[in-house]
Design a protein around this motif. Structure first.
Motif, mmCIF file in Angstrom:
data_model
loop_
_atom_site.group_PDB
_atom_site.id
_atom_site.type_symbol
_atom_site.label_atom_id
_atom_site.label_comp_id
_atom_site.label_asym_id
_atom_site.label_seq_id
_atom_site.Cartn_x
_atom_site.Cartn_y
_atom_site.Cartn_z
ATOM 1 N N SER A 225 -13.206 -33.370 13.258
ATOM 2 C CA SER A 225 -13.815 -33.696 11.975
ATOM 3 C C SER A 225 -14.208 -32.423 11.251
ATOM 4 O O SER A 225 -14.567 -31.420 11.892
ATOM 5 N N VAL A 226 -14.131 -32.471 9.941
ATOM 6 C CA VAL A 226 -14.554 -31.358 9.086
ATOM 7 C C VAL A 226 -15.424 -31.930 7.978
ATOM 8 O O VAL A 226 -15.107 -32.984 7.414
ATOM 9 N N MET A 227 -16.525 -31.270 7.676
ATOM 10 C CA MET A 227 -17.392 -31.687 6.574
ATOM 11 C C MET A 227 -17.179 -30.759 5.386
ATOM 12 O O MET A 227 -17.258 -29.536 5.521
ATOM 13 N N GLY A 254 -2.449 -27.933 9.875
ATOM 14 C CA GLY A 254 -2.042 -29.107 10.651
ATOM 15 C C GLY A 254 -3.199 -29.963 11.136
ATOM 16 O O GLY A 254 -3.078 -30.661 12.152
ATOM 17 N N PHE A 255 -4.311 -29.974 10.423
ATOM 18 C CA PHE A 255 -5.470 -30.778 10.811
ATOM 19 C C PHE A 255 -5.130 -32.256 10.734
ATOM 20 O O PHE A 255 -4.590 -32.730 9.739
ATOM 21 N N SER A 256 -5.452 -33.010 11.800
ATOM 22 C CA SER A 256 -5.104 -34.426 11.824
ATOM 23 C C SER A 256 -6.319 -35.335 11.940
ATOM 24 O O SER A 256 -6.174 -36.550 12.059
ATOM 25 N N GLY A 257 -7.513 -34.753 11.921
ATOM 26 C CA GLY A 257 -8.720 -35.557 12.026
ATOM 27 C C GLY A 257 -9.172 -36.086 10.680
ATOM 28 O O GLY A 257 -8.375 -36.233 9.753
ATOM 29 N N TYR A 258 -10.467 -36.366 10.551
ATOM 30 C CA TYR A 258 -10.983 -36.901 9.297
ATOM 31 C C TYR A 258 -11.956 -35.917 8.657
ATOM 32 O O TYR A 258 -12.521 -35.040 9.320
#
Length: 865
Positions: A225-227, A254-258
């Motif tokens: 997760s990234v904020m 290539g970030f695949s989270g939310y």
């Protein structure tokens, strides 16, 4: 048909499922897509808010995504409280911080499973943590800098990656918890204007300074997760930035989270006094989702996304993209599986606040502390001292142990308490000495002697087993004081939830006339009445909140007080506090010092005046940030008066940001930087001062001499900022930290010529030429000598190792520096490796102007061919 409870702890066979998504034999992707296909538009939108409600017809329980574990599980009842993040950075020990992440996530998992077993799913009770803060602490005025690992991108990335790995675990199928890298991106104050500001940087600064820690979190730690941040970057709100959230985060890395918004950040999109880049909430919600913000901490998405879909501002399929990311996280956390199959569900609650975790907290506290000065080897002190004076606003301050974003500890080992336990046969003369600042008095619990009710001392207390003071109280009694932390035990037995309320009533009858500050610090929700008139009320759904007022009181003249407290959270507490203003605190401090052999001054700052977007505006402090970086005047006056006595004096600093302690550094022989050191901080301080632990911390930030040395706070250019670009003379440089041991460097081995893109292999011998065993941080810096690129850093940290070297032992330390580490960043933000000369230094500090031959910092040239 098998009954599926809202808690989704299945008691039936995995094959007996009502819906396809409940079949554990299917892939996560298949299950997530099936679940989303069953939802209505309204249900989909409801799951994109942080406090997502249950969808009972599908067996989807409610879930609150809001949780914190910056330095221990926060706001969820009892937990082990570790040193604040800036102290974690000062350890320069990534392996130690990995261990910390492991035990914090152990506590998180144990608490989560206990919560759901009781049907509790509120804020602070889930498995998605908005931690760590890997922003760069580029300016010491930033009040939230305490939450970071310092000013250097490489050090920040090493600490951050290891903490994330410890938190998220190593199970191939299930995440232990979800960590969140924040605040993306180019975010480090000012607090008071973060909702309006637009920060512009060069591509070089973006890719060299502000992005590396986030890239490492995504690529190495696989952060889920990234904020996104409050501010705008290059004209676009960070939570509505295609550049940040799509091009860089998802396409380049290539970030695949939310992605989750910072709280109420999307409101800033349309509100006139904020960013105002769109006109309506529907447009704001649509812009955020289309830009890649999947989850809203706030209330914009629900219900405004429904209107946005109807107005064709966004297609429902774009909501599905966000929902796939969100539910993938929940499935990976095992929330829809039989808990017997989830490895992490087996962690017992007994790990919470356990002895093992306590020892780790104390160890990190010890390794975080930085010995800034030790002239004439005044430290370590002798345990045979017959008397010492312990003086200062942080000597017995519980809050100064904790910093912000903290949990609720079972221990508060202040410096005073730690020294008392260390020296049971020594007379310890304690005095407050001064407040943190003249306008910020030290508030203490109002004592029972001045609290009165019809039955005697204290206040009448009525306790209710609901949060609304409804019906008849469960019981009524007299409370001697209002100074409660109800952790882990609640005041009412057999409560089925965290909901309870208390009404305290009676009178305050001061024994002395004077001007007083009276305050109420409480979690959840509180009201305070004076003479039956409402003085203030507030909600504190984040951290316990302090409200106060000043009043002139007459001796023996009573006034009525009533407090109404309502709790719905997991860390209930209430404190009725006061201080008599304009008291003479200096005279008792001088008397304590005069009758003591040694003086220990505990000074610094407090998380009550530096932190996140606060209402505090007093001299030197500006709504969470600092307008001055000097020690507050009232404390400097105390230091000067004590120093005039001629007693051996040690200053212990407790703070979250660098201090310009120029006079103190020149005139006091020994200074220890302790940060906000966690619940066992007092023990760690005592161990270091009296030689039971050899200090090994190094500064993760530069200590400047004046705010005049710094660019404008809102200027995000890196010119003349941090050790990499600062051209002046620091008070204490980044990487500085003394030891009781003497480390000597020799036998540096390195190739004098290497090919482009080749690793630089280095070895060096480090000898501990002393009687003290200790840990040394061996630091490796690179300086490029060719000037084909503009705006090169003065030097850059490219690697480090923390090694334990016993007395008179020699260890060989090796480094392998890949070209990606020693490459420079061009004006276009690209890594460039050129032929030419680079200087490499190896030592226990930077090769700055203050280095002397005695420092044993070895410098050599390498030709890149």
């Amino acid at each position: 048909m098998c009954f599926i409870s809202l808690f989704l702890v299945f008691s039936c066979s995995k094959k007996e499922t009502e819906f396809k998504f409940q079949n554990q034999s299917l892939s996560t992707e298949e299950r997530v897509v099936d679940l989303i296909s069953l939802m209505t538009l309204k249900e989909k939108i409801s799951q994109m808010r942080y406090d997502a409600p249950a969808i009972e017809r599908l067996g989807v329980p409610e879930y609150n995504w809001w949780n914190e574990c910056l330095h221990g599980v926060a706001r969820a009842g009892e937990a082990t409280v570790f040193p604040q993040a800036i102290g974690m950075g000062a350890t320069w020990n990534p392996d130690l911080i990995f261990n910390m992440g492991t035990v914090v996530s152990d506590e998180a998992r144990a608490k989560y499973h206990q919560f759901i077993s009781k049907g509790q799913r509120r804020m602070g009770q889930g498995l998605t943590f908005w931690t760590p803060n890997i922003n760069i602490f580029r300016d010491p005025r930033w009040g939230r800098g305490q939450e970071t690992y310092g000013e250097d991108p490489y050090l920040t990335s090493r600490i951050g990656v290891n903490y994330i790995k410890g938190l998220q675990g190593d199970n191939e199928k299930y995440l232990k918890v979800v960590a969140t890298a924040k605040h993306f991106a180019v975010h480090s104050g000012p607090e008071k204007s973060r909702h309006q500001d637009n920060y512009v940087t060069t591509k070089k600064d973006l890719y060299e300074t502000y992005l590396p820690a986030f890239e490492a979190a995504v690529k190495e730690a696989k952060v889920h997760s990234v904020m996104c941040a409050y501010n705008r970057y290059n004209g676009k709100p960070c939570c509505g930035s295609d550049l940040l959230l799509q091009k860089i985060l998802r396409e380049e890395w290539g970030f695949s989270g939310y992605v989750v918004s910072d709280c109420w950040a999307i409101n800033d999109f349309w509100e006139e006094d904020k960013h105002a880049v769109v006109e309506t909430p529907e447009e704001a919600g649509a812009l955020a989702v289309m830009s890649g913000t999947d989850l809203n901490c706030g209330s914009v998405y629900d219900p405004n996304l429904n209107e946005a879909v109807l107005k064709e501002l966004i297609d429902e399929k774009q909501l599905d993209v966000a929902l796939v990311r969100l539910f993938t996280a929940r499935f990976k956390l095992g929330m829809f599986d039989d808990q017997k199959d989830v490895e992490w569900s087996k962690i017992p609650y007994s790990v919470v606040a356990s002895e093992k975790h306590y020892k780790l907290s104390e160890q990190i506290a010890k390794e975080s502390m930085v010995l800034l000065k030790n002239d004439n080897n005044i430290l370590p002190l002798s345990k045979s001292l017959k008397s010492i004076a312990v003086i200062g606003p942080n000597a017995d301050s519980k809050q100064a142990l904790l910093g912000n974003y903290h949990g609720t500890p079972n221990n508060f080992i202040t410096p005073l308490k730690g020294l008392q336990e260390k020296l049971p046969n020594t007379t310890i003369n304690y005095a407050l000495g001064s407040y943190i600042a003249k306008e910020w008095p030290t508030l203490k619990a109002i004592p029972k002697e001045v609290l009165k009710n019809e039955k005697g001392t204290g206040l009448k207390a009525e306790y209710y087993n609901n949060s609304n003071l409804e019906g008849e109280p469960v019981f009524t009694k007299s409370d001697a004081t209002v100074n409660f932390i109800w952790t882990p035990v609640r005041p009412i037995k057999n409560l089925k939830s965290d909901d309870f309320s208390v009404r305290w009533s009676g009178e305050i009858v001061p024994e002395e006339a004077g001007e007083y500050r009276i305050g109420l610090k409480a979690s959840s929700y509180a009201k305070l009445y004076i003479n039956d008139s409402l003085k203030f009320e507030y909600s504190a759904d984040y951290e316990p909140k302090l409200e106060y007022f000043d009043a002139k009181l007459k001796a023996k003249e009573a006034f009525k007080i009533r407090i109404e407290y309502s709790n719905t959270l997991s860390d209930p507490q209430a404190h009725l506090v006061w201080a008599k203003l304009n008291e003479d605190l200096l005279s008792p401090a001088l008397e304590a010092a005069k009758k003591s052999e040694v003086v220990i001054l505990c000074l610094g700052l407090s998380p009550e005046v530096e932190g996140e977007e606060m209402p505090v505006v007093i001299e030197g402090f500006d709504k969470g940030d600092r307008s001055k970086i000097t020690l507050p005047k009232i404390q400097l006056e105390l230091v000067k008066k004590i120093q005039k006595l001629g007693k051996p004096t040690v200053v212990v600093l407790m703070n979250g940001s660098a201090l310009a302690i120029n006079w103190t550094a020149e005139n006091i022989h020994a200074i220890l930087e302790a940060w906000y050191p966690g619940e066992f901080g007092g023990n760690a301080i005592a161990d270091i001062l009296f030689g039971d632990y050899n200090p090994s911390g190094k500064l993760p930030v530069t200590f400047y001499k004046s705010v005049k040395d710094l660019p404008d706070f809102k200027n995000y250019d890196m010119e003349n900022r941090t050790y990499k670009y600062f051209k002046g003379e620091p008070l204490f440089p980044f990487g500085h930290g003394l030891s009781y041991a003497k480390f000597e460097y020799s036998n540096l081995k390195i190739s004098d010529k290497i090919a482009k893109n080749e690793d630089i292999v280095i070895s060096v011998d480090v000898k501990n030429n002393s009687k003290y065993s200790g840990k040394e941080v061996v630091q490796c810096y690179v300086t490029h000598k060719n000037d084909t690129l503009k705006n090169n850093p003065i030097r850059s940290l490219v690697d480090f190792k923390k090694v334990l070297i016993t007395a008179n032992e020699t260890k060989t330390v090796t480094f392998k520096i890949p070209s990606t580490k020693y490459a420079r960043i061009s004006e276009e933000g690209k890594k460039v490796i050129e032929s030419g000369i680079i200087n490499i230094s190896i030592g226990g500090k930077q090769p700055d102007k203050s280095v002397t031959p005695e420092d044993n910092v070895l410098i050599t040239k390498v030709q890149i061919q």
